[in-house]
Design a protein around this motif. Structure first.
Motif, PDB file in Angstrom:
ATOM      1  N   PHE A   1       1.396  22.555 -10.007  1.00  0.00           N
ATOM      2  CA  PHE A   1       0.208  22.183  -8.869  1.00  0.00           C
ATOM      3  C   PHE A   1      -0.290  20.597  -9.562  1.00  0.00           C
ATOM      4  O   PHE A   1      -1.068  19.648  -8.662  1.00  0.00           O
ATOM      5  N   ALA A   2      -0.769  19.805 -11.125  1.00  0.00           N
ATOM      6  CA  ALA A   2      -0.859  18.841 -11.231  1.00  0.00           C
ATOM      7  C   ALA A   2       0.162  17.958 -11.185  1.00  0.00           C
ATOM      8  O   ALA A   2      -0.116  16.552 -11.175  1.00  0.00           O
ATOM      9  N   LEU A   3       1.675  18.291 -11.761  1.00  0.00           N
ATOM     10  CA  LEU A   3       2.693  16.907 -11.307  1.00  0.00           C
ATOM     11  C   LEU A   3       2.743  16.178 -10.350  1.00  0.00           C
ATOM     12  O   LEU A   3       2.309  14.844 -10.709  1.00  0.00           O
ATOM     13  N   PRO A   4       2.644  17.147  -9.401  1.00  0.00           N
ATOM     14  CA  PRO A   4       2.943  16.423  -8.155  1.00  0.00           C
ATOM     15  C   PRO A   4       1.662  14.738  -7.678  1.00  0.00           C
ATOM     16  O   PRO A   4       1.876  13.426  -7.908  1.00  0.00           O
ATOM     17  N   VAL A   5       0.450  15.280  -8.490  1.00  0.00           N
ATOM     18  CA  VAL A   5      -0.591  14.055  -8.222  1.00  0.00           C
ATOM     19  C   VAL A   5      -0.520  12.726  -9.411  1.00  0.00           C
ATOM     20  O   VAL A   5      -0.436  11.478  -9.169  1.00  0.00           O
ATOM     21  N   LEU A   6       0.087  12.872  -9.703  1.00  0.00           N
ATOM     22  CA  LEU A   6       1.047  12.370 -11.370  1.00  0.00           C
ATOM     23  C   LEU A   6       1.531  11.127 -10.173  1.00  0.00           C
ATOM     24  O   LEU A   6       1.561   9.461 -10.929  1.00  0.00           O
ATOM     25  N   THR A   7       2.705  11.723  -9.813  1.00  0.00           N
ATOM     26  CA  THR A   7       3.963  10.787  -9.557  1.00  0.00           C
ATOM     27  C   THR A   7       3.206  10.364  -8.558  1.00  0.00           C
ATOM     28  O   THR A   7       4.174   9.521  -8.426  1.00  0.00           O
ATOM     29  N   ALA A   8       2.320  10.771  -7.372  1.00  0.00           N
ATOM     30  CA  ALA A   8       1.441  10.232  -6.455  1.00  0.00           C
ATOM     31  C   ALA A   8       1.340   8.825  -7.100  1.00  0.00           C
ATOM     32  O   ALA A   8       1.630   7.778  -6.501  1.00  0.00           O
ATOM     33  N   ALA A   9       0.188   9.114  -8.067  1.00  0.00           N
ATOM     34  CA  ALA A   9      -0.327   7.696  -8.800  1.00  0.00           C
ATOM     35  C   ALA A   9       0.818   6.888  -9.152  1.00  0.00           C
ATOM     36  O   ALA A   9       0.076   6.143  -9.085  1.00  0.00           O
ATOM     37  N   GLY A  10       1.882   7.966 -10.048  1.00  0.00           N
ATOM     38  CA  GLY A  10       2.771   7.133 -10.336  1.00  0.00           C
ATOM     39  C   GLY A  10       2.834   5.365  -9.042  1.00  0.00           C
ATOM     40  O   GLY A  10       3.378   4.995  -9.735  1.00  0.00           O
ATOM     41  N   PHE A  11       3.455   6.274  -8.056  1.00  0.00           N
ATOM     42  CA  PHE A  11       4.266   5.290  -7.043  1.00  0.00           C
ATOM     43  C   PHE A  11       3.080   4.420  -6.627  1.00  0.00           C
ATOM     44  O   PHE A  11       3.445   3.216  -6.263  1.00  0.00           O
ATOM     45  N   MET A  12       2.184   5.069  -6.828  1.00  0.00           N
ATOM     46  CA  MET A  12       1.079   4.675  -5.645  1.00  0.00           C
ATOM     47  C   MET A  12       0.715   3.121  -6.851  1.00  0.00           C
ATOM     48  O   MET A  12       0.833   1.546  -6.424  1.00  0.00           O
ATOM     49  N   LEU A  13       1.047   3.128  -8.150  1.00  0.00           N
ATOM     50  CA  LEU A  13       0.984   1.285  -9.005  1.00  0.00           C
ATOM     51  C   LEU A  13       2.063   1.002  -8.552  1.00  0.00           C
ATOM     52  O   LEU A  13       1.610  -0.024  -9.249  1.00  0.00           O
ATOM     53  N   LEU A  14       3.494   1.900  -8.900  1.00  0.00           N
ATOM     54  CA  LEU A  14       4.582   1.053  -9.008  1.00  0.00           C
ATOM     55  C   LEU A  14       4.660   0.558  -7.602  1.00  0.00           C
ATOM     56  O   LEU A  14       5.314  -1.290  -7.386  1.00  0.00           O
ATOM     57  N   THR A  15       3.996   1.202  -6.243  1.00  0.00           N
ATOM     58  CA  THR A  15       4.080  -0.101  -4.686  1.00  0.00           C
ATOM     59  C   THR A  15       3.163  -1.033  -5.137  1.00  0.00           C
ATOM     60  O   THR A  15       3.454  -2.464  -5.140  1.00  0.00           O
ATOM     61  N   GLU A  16       2.351  -0.838  -5.668  1.00  0.00           N
ATOM     62  CA  GLU A  16       0.842  -1.799  -5.614  1.00  0.00           C
ATOM     63  C   GLU A  16       0.940  -3.393  -6.682  1.00  0.00           C
ATOM     64  O   GLU A  16       1.220  -4.130  -6.673  1.00  0.00           O
ATOM     65  N   ARG A  17       2.153  -2.580  -7.809  1.00  0.00           N
ATOM     66  CA  ARG A  17       3.014  -4.140  -8.562  1.00  0.00           C
ATOM     67  C   ARG A  17       4.118  -4.258  -7.578  1.00  0.00           C
ATOM     68  O   ARG A  17       4.372  -5.408  -7.992  1.00  0.00           O
ATOM     69  N   THR A  18       4.943  -3.742  -6.976  1.00  0.00           N
ATOM     70  CA  THR A  18       6.109  -4.471  -6.790  1.00  0.00           C
ATOM     71  C   THR A  18       6.206  -4.940  -5.512  1.00  0.00           C
ATOM     72  O   THR A  18       6.551  -5.797  -4.683  1.00  0.00           O
ATOM     73  N   LEU A  19       5.143  -4.584  -4.548  1.00  0.00           N
ATOM     74  CA  LEU A  19       6.067  -4.064  -3.181  1.00  0.00           C
ATOM     75  C   LEU A  19       4.188  -4.506  -2.879  1.00  0.00           C
ATOM     76  O   LEU A  19       3.851  -4.924  -1.458  1.00  0.00           O
ATOM     77  N   GLY A  20       3.164  -5.212  -3.296  1.00  0.00           N
ATOM     78  CA  GLY A  20       2.221  -5.562  -2.759  1.00  0.00           C
ATOM     79  C   GLY A  20       0.320  -4.471  -2.515  1.00  0.00           C
ATOM     80  O   GLY A  20      -0.469  -5.386  -1.228  1.00  0.00           O
ATOM     81  N   PHE A  21       0.810  -3.445  -2.224  1.00  0.00           N
ATOM     82  CA  PHE A  21      -0.071  -1.994  -1.824  1.00  0.00           C
ATOM     83  C   PHE A  21      -1.083  -2.153  -2.472  1.00  0.00           C
ATOM     84  O   PHE A  21      -1.138  -3.307  -3.577  1.00  0.00           O
ATOM     85  N   ASN A  22      -2.019  -1.859  -1.743  1.00  0.00           N
ATOM     86  CA  ASN A  22      -3.335  -2.323  -2.792  1.00  0.00           C
ATOM     87  C   ASN A  22      -4.506  -0.865  -2.793  1.00  0.00           C
ATOM     88  O   ASN A  22      -4.928  -0.582  -2.026  1.00  0.00           O
ATOM     89  N   PHE A  23      -4.135  -0.277  -3.855  1.00  0.00           N
ATOM     90  CA  PHE A  23      -4.890   0.961  -4.075  1.00  0.00           C
ATOM     91  C   PHE A  23      -6.544   0.819  -5.067  1.00  0.00           C
ATOM     92  O   PHE A  23      -6.708   1.577  -5.480  1.00  0.00           O
TER      93      PHE A  23
END
Ligand code: HEM
Ligand SMILES: [Cu+2]
Ligand SMILES: [Cu+2]
Lengths: 614, 276
Positions: A247-269
């Motif tokens: 139950f907890a891990l998906p949240v970290l994975t999502a957060a990790g992806f958010m940060l990845l996209t922010e860093r590499t694709l210019g998303f903004n979270f």
């Protein structure tokens, strides 16, 4: 039916018990789908990573004790191999390198040692054996969960090297944006940080595959008669951990992806607009840095229990066996683990008391955090109750288990200071926190693991580890550990902040250098002592005393199988008649254990009751 | 006696632990001096209260642990006590800690509210400066003497770096911001700590009981130079503080040729008191 059948004992390198199919070397030792082999692979990998993480820690400790001095040995070696540029002139640790050292120390220890050694190594090895199954529910998935660790290790490794050895991730294991989101914010915030995030995600994938497997296996594959409340506490703890993880891990994975996209694709979270980082262009956007902290700790607080519950379970089993007594309060033990897991989801904000989040939230998180100390206390009392009236023989396993209890008490009690919000205003991000989590993660979890390695080693390899070396290892580690981490409480009280490359430029900390030197010396003792463990482990695989099926006279199902168990685990299919803690039962004479599989002659029917009332 | 080695071992280390705490203050392994703020005193009091509770629990549990181990090694010939636990004990040792923990939580709420809930800030807390953290320094902006600190910078605002002056003896507040990454405003002797969060301005109040210089450090990892974000908080008399601002103003307005004139009369005229 006595399950002790020496004739069925197998030699060290267990011939396949079934004999009707030969397995190739690769399938048996490398891409194995056998839970035991996977467990052992996890164990060896994590032990190697323990040494890696430990060396990084010694780097940190060296700088704190003798700031800006050339590192002994390391600087000479660096010189020899051409002097990597992360170490400044003369082999001293640069402040950039210092931040990388503690970041990677924590990342390696948490993601590549503690989490995989508990669930990956012991979870894999023990779950099927303890519930009487022939393997995991999904053996192939299980194999993948191990082989996903390696890409993760490689990513972490690459993060050290992609930018030419001078820019490993340096934002702490918590990796708070904005520092971790903007490439210019720090030397390690470039590609290194991206690789780190990828590694983190892969560890997550590995854990997730594991936990799906554990849940399914425990729910579906228990031997006949193995009701939920006859399960050993190890299994309960693995089960609860798997649920937490899922139950907890998906949240970290999502957060990790958010940060990845922010860093590499210019998303903004996470990055708000208008920041000028390192004299670059102002940032554009409307992100919120606290979002990361919430998501991160929503996973990472439960994760600290993922890093502890299995050890609690294993210590309960080992302790009961070692003092020849039923566990004190089996059901309270189960319920308190469940309570820890449940409450674990609503306390994440205690890592954020000073983060600037809404102060009303601070109050609720404080109350829930105080409440989580309660089931922890109940468990401690029950462990002491378990020893009470028992027969205590101090071998390596007992020593490590008692240390577990003692160290966990310290870690739990220091938690109370920090749970008190006003006090945490002062303690947050000081060495008090460092003392706290090393007492729980090293003091409790690792001592528990050391005990578990000695306890289940005979089941893994059919031989016993040397008890004498084990006790020596324990003694040195225990002294080194307390010498290292206990004074850190005092450092914290003195306001010594964590993650400082050179605290002594601040006048109020100047006088703390001798204490830090003492700490570093103790840490070196502790580090060196680990070679005793590794040595004992390797040597005992080949020359240890042969163990029968049940060297400890324990009750669990795993002790009815050969040591080591062949493919499919059990030659005599287990049927369960009682709980695993019937030590010193008056129902049997002349011995003080009563295995879960033993069917007693009907003496007024009393013998076969599930003996788990509290 | 030999077989008592390990029980003694496990009882010995807690004794060392306690001794180290007892001698710590005299060895200067303790707080960097007593709290220099009224608010800090409340934190210290809470700390000592919890320390007492925790110490009693620590001793109690370790005595119990030592005792059961001590008795356990003697237990050679007979079978161990066959017991699955005790319902009454479970109830007792659930309720007792629950009560104590609940007490601690409720008892401290008030201090927390004072620190962070704006409506509970002490009467008369005045915003005195804006502190903007940045890799790796603290930039400080005051309003011109006698003026009110505005949220947006004014042309006559005064600026310094790493040097925050405040009048002592009354609560003051700062507007805490950051230009780049997270930082944390930490003054150990005053027991205040607050993260500076990008995109947000956080009001932080504190008081100082005595004039003096207090170390200001950063407590949130902000990059390789995190450790060297050293600043100071200087608490001085109201008049000294006003004088400081005037000097600062004079320096800032100094074009290198003519000094702007300032007189003592102006100080009296512009009391910062009414800048609320
Ligand atoms: C008795 C129950 C516990 C309480 C009340 C408690 C409370 C806390 C609090 C309030 C913090 C945040 C402190 C701060 O950063 O200012 C904290 C940090 C931490 N705790 Fe605990 N804790 C408890 C048990 C545990 C256990 C059992 C573990 C792990 C097995 C654990 C692992 C950690 C870690 C790793 C951190 C620091 C994370 C970081 O900032 O890097 N805690 N604890
Ligand atoms: Cu936590
Ligand atoms: Cu900083």
């Amino acid at each position: 039916m006595s399950a002790l059948n020496p004739a069925a004992d197998l030699s060290a390198h267990g011939h396949d018990d079934h004999g009707h199919h030969e397995i190739s070397f690769v399938k048996k030792y490398i891409f194995s789908t056998d839970h035991k082999m996977i467990g052992i692979q996890f164990l060896l990998t994590t032990l190697i990573m323990l040494l890696v993480g430990g060396s990084l820690a010694l780097g940190v400790r060296f700088q704190l004790a003798w700031p800006w001095r050339a590192m002994p040995v390391v600087s000479q070696v660096a010189e020899l191999v051409g002097g990597p540029n992360f170490i400044a002139e003369g082999g001293q640790i640069s402040p950039e390198f210092y931040t990388m050292l503690f970041t990677m120390h924590a990342s390696v220890m948490i993601f590549l040692v503690i989490i995989p050694i508990l669930a990956g190594a012991f979870g894999n090895f023990l779950i099927p054996l303890m519930i009487g199954a022939d393997d995991m529910a999904f053996p192939a998935l299980n194999m993948m969960s191990y082989w996903f660790m390696w890409p993760a290790i490689i990513c972490f490794g690459l993060s050290f090297t992609v930018e030419g050895l001078n820019a490993a991730p340096a934002q702490g294991w918590t990796s708070y944006p904005v520092l971790s989101a903007i490439r210019d914010s720090a030397p390690g915030a470039g590609d290194a940080q991206t690789w780190w995030l990828l590694g983190l995600t892969l560890v997550g994938v590995s854990s997730m595959m594991g936990s799906v497997n554990y849940m399914t296996t425990i729910i579906n594959m228990r031997a006949p008669g193995m009701t939920l409340f006859r399960m050993p506490l190890t299994i309960w703890s693995m089960f609860i951990t798997a649920i937490l993880q899922a139950f907890a891990l998906p949240v970290l994975t999502a957060a990790g992806f958010m940060l990845l996209t922010e860093r590499t694709l210019g998303f903004n979270f996470f990055v708000p607009g208008g920041l000028v980082v390192n004299d670059g262009d102002p940032t554009v956007g409307g992100g919120q840095p606290l979002l990361w902290q919430h998501l991160f700790w929503f996973y990472s607080h439960p994760a600290v229990y993922i890093m502890l519950l299995p050890a609690m379970g294993m210590v309960s089993d080992m302790l009961a066996c070692k003092v020849r007594k039923p566990i004190f309060g089996y059901k309270p033990m189960v319920y308190s683990m469940a309570a820890i897991a449940g409450l674990g989801f609503i306390v994440w904000g205690h890592h954020m008391f000073t983060s600037g989040m809404n102060p009303a939230l601070g109050m609720t998180f404080m109350i829930s955090t105080m409440m989580i100390a309660l089931p922890s206390a109940v468990k401690v009392f029950n462990w002491i109750g378990t020893i009470w009236g028992g027969k205590v023989v101090f071998d390596t396993v007992t020593l490590n288990c008692v240390a577990f209890v003692s160290m966990f008490i310290v870690g739990g009690l220091s938690g109370i200071f920090m749970a008190a919000v006003p006090v945490d205003i002062y303690f947050h991000d000081t060495y008090f926190i460092v003392a706290h989590f090393h007492y729980v993660l090293f003091g409790a979890t690792l001592f528990g693991c050391f005990g578990a390695i000695h306890f289940w080693f005979p089941k893994m390899f059919g031989r016993l580890m040397s008890d004498r070396v084990g006790r020596l290892h324990f003694t040195l580690t225990f002294i080194g550990f307390n010498g290292t981490f206990f004074p850190m409480h005092l450092l914290g009280i003195a306001g010594f902040p964590r993650r400082y490359a050179d605290p002594y430029i601040h006048p109020y900390m100047e006088h703390l250098m001798p204490m830090n030197q003492f700490i570093t010396i103790c840490a070196v003792i502790m580090g060196v002592a680990q070679f005793l463990l590794i040595g004992n482990f390797i040597v005992s695989i080949f020359t240890g005393k042969k163990a029968g099926r049940n060297p400890w006279n324990a009750n669990g199902l795993e002790w009815t199988a050969p040591s080591p168990p062949g493919h499919g685990n059990f030659d005599i299919l287990p049927v369960v008649y009682r709980g695993p803690y019937e030590y010193s039962s008056p129902l049997v004479d002349g011995r003080d254990f009563l295995m879960q599989t033993e069917l007693l002659p009907p003496a007024g029917d009393a013998g076969n009751e599930p003996a788990v009332d509290s | 006696m030999v077989n008592k080695f390990w029980p003694l071992f496990f009882m010995f280390w807690p004794i060392l632990a306690i001794v180290s705490f007892v001698i710590a203050p005299s060895m200067d392994w303790w707080f960097p001096g007593p709290a220099m703020s009224k608010f800090g005193e409340q934190i210290d009091n809470l700390f000592y209260l919890i320390l007492v509770i925790v110490a009693v629990t620590f001793v109690g549990t370790h005595v119990a642990l030592g005792y059961v181990l001590w008795r356990g090694v003697d237990n050679r010939d007979t079978k161990a006590w066959f017991s699955h636990g005790s319902h009454n004990l479970e109830v007792l040792w659930s309720i007792a800690p629950a009560g104590i923990l609940m007490f601690i939580s409720l008892y401290q709420l008030d201090v927390w509210m004072q620190f962070r809930v704006k409506s509970h800030f002490p009467e008369g807390t005045t915003p005195i400066a804006e502190v903007t953290a940045r890799q790796f320094e603290w930039r400080i902006r005051y309003a011109a003497p006698g003026k009110k600190l505005m949220t947006t910078p004014q042309p006559d605002d005064l600026y310094t770096v790493n040097d925050l002056h405040v009048p002592f003896g009354r609560p003051v507040s700062i507007r805490l911001r950051t230009m780049d990454v997270q930082h944390s405003f930490f003054v150990p002797e005053l027991r205040v700590k607050q993260d500076a969060v990008p995109g947000t301005v956080i009001p932080v109040w504190f008081d100082t009981m005595r004039p003096g210089e207090y170390d200001l450090t950063c407590a949130e990892l902000c990059g390789w130079g995190h450790y060297k974000m050293r600043g100071r908080v200087v608490a001085e008399k109201e008049s000294g503080f006003q004088q400081y601002l005037l000097t600062l103003q004079a320096e800032q307005n100094f074009d290198g040729v003519t000094r702007p004139e300032h007189s003592g009369a102006q100080i009296a005229e512009y009391g910062i008191e009414d800048s609320q």
